[in-house]
Write an enzyme that holds these catalytic residues in place. Structure first.
Site, mmCIF file in Angstrom:
data_model
loop_
_atom_site.group_PDB
_atom_site.id
_atom_site.type_symbol
_atom_site.label_atom_id
_atom_site.label_comp_id
_atom_site.label_asym_id
_atom_site.label_seq_id
_atom_site.Cartn_x
_atom_site.Cartn_y
_atom_site.Cartn_z
ATOM 1 N N SER A 195 2.741 4.694 1.045
ATOM 2 C CA SER A 195 3.442 5.134 2.245
ATOM 3 C C SER A 195 2.410 5.770 3.185
ATOM 4 O O SER A 195 1.523 6.509 2.740
ATOM 5 C CB SER A 195 4.509 6.159 1.859
ATOM 6 N N SER A 223 6.129 -5.782 5.301
ATOM 7 C CA SER A 223 5.430 -4.528 4.970
ATOM 8 C C SER A 223 6.305 -3.660 4.092
ATOM 9 O O SER A 223 7.306 -3.113 4.546
ATOM 10 C CB SER A 223 4.976 -3.780 6.233
ATOM 11 N N GLY A 263 0.845 -1.201 0.000
ATOM 12 C CA GLY A 263 0.000 0.000 0.000
ATOM 13 C C GLY A 263 0.872 1.240 0.000
ATOM 14 O O GLY A 263 2.102 1.158 0.156
ATOM 15 N N SER A 304 3.104 -0.833 8.375
ATOM 16 C CA SER A 304 4.001 -1.154 9.500
ATOM 17 C C SER A 304 3.232 -1.159 10.814
ATOM 18 O O SER A 304 3.463 -2.028 11.672
ATOM 19 C CB SER A 304 5.142 -0.141 9.585
#
Ligand code: ADP
Length: 204
Positions: free
Chosen positions: A38, A107, A36, A43
């Site tokens: 930023s 991630s 996805g 995370s």
């Protein structure tokens, strides 16, 4: 597809079967791959899932974009070729962790569908689960969050080739799971991930 360069190399089989390793680890390994924009929340979700699984005694490990770029992939930048090589190496590392019986949380923005498909392929060709989780968020919300100030820099032209601004993000067409962090709370996303891991046999 990256070509094999070295010649005279031969695969050396292990005497430990996948079944034996599963018994030893008391779980089956596999990879859940968060992709996805930023600041979409990859995370944050992975950290919460990791903590939950670890507290319940499951071998789990998290691989994360910037962390890997500070070690294994410190010689790679953000050109299209380097992004592809970045994801290729990470896909291989995830496969090793998954093969070792660990639930592996990856991630990475991983903006190109072909690179994610390649990471999936290296898992599936050896019978390992690869679960793609699209962490969806409207660009405006990601930009508003901007926890690292990167969108601001990209808009100011201080970062070139930033995903979502002047570099493409190819959303997954067939992800096993989609969480929308513009609409769902962190807790809801974590619950969806755990439910998906359970349905895929990677968590009980
Ligand atoms: P990524 O890893 O996708 O770059 P991060 O997890 O580093 O994103 O950052 C996402 C930011 O958005 C964090 O500061 C997090 O606290 C915040 N956030 C706000 N709402 C949510 C949500 N519903 N789910 C996940 N993160 C959220």
């Amino acid at each position: 597809m990256t070509q094999q360069v070295a010649t005279n190399v031969h695969w050396h089989d292990s005497e430990v079967t996948r079944d034996e390793r599963t018994k030893c680890m008391n779980q089956t390994g596999g990879t859940i791959w968060f992709t996805g924009l930023s600041a979409s929340g990859k995370s944050t979700i992975a950290v919460a899932v990791e903590q939950m699984l670890c507290q319940q005694g499951h071998p789990v490990y998290r691989l994360d974009g910037d962390n890997i770029r500070m070690g294994l992939n410190k010689n790679l930048g953000f050109s299209a070729e380097d992004r592809t090589e970045n994801i290729r190496r990470i896909g291989e590392v995830c496969k090793l962790f998954a093969d070792a019986g660990v639930v592996t949380l990856a991630s990475f923005i991983s903006p190109y569908a072909a690179d994610r498909d390649a990471a999936r392929a290296v898992h599936e060709e050896v019978g390992l689960k690869f679960i793609e989780c699209y962490v969806e968020v409207p660009l405006e919300i990601a930009e508003e969050r901007d926890p690292k100030g990167l969108y601001k820099k990209a808009r100011a032209g201080e970062i070139k080739g930033f995903t979502g601004i002047d570099d493409p993000y190819e959303a997954p067409a067939n992800a096993e799971l989609v969480v929308n962090t513009g609409e769902q709370s962190l807790e809801e996303s974590v619950a969806s991930v755990l439910e998906c891991l359970r349905a895929q046999g990677l968590y009980d």
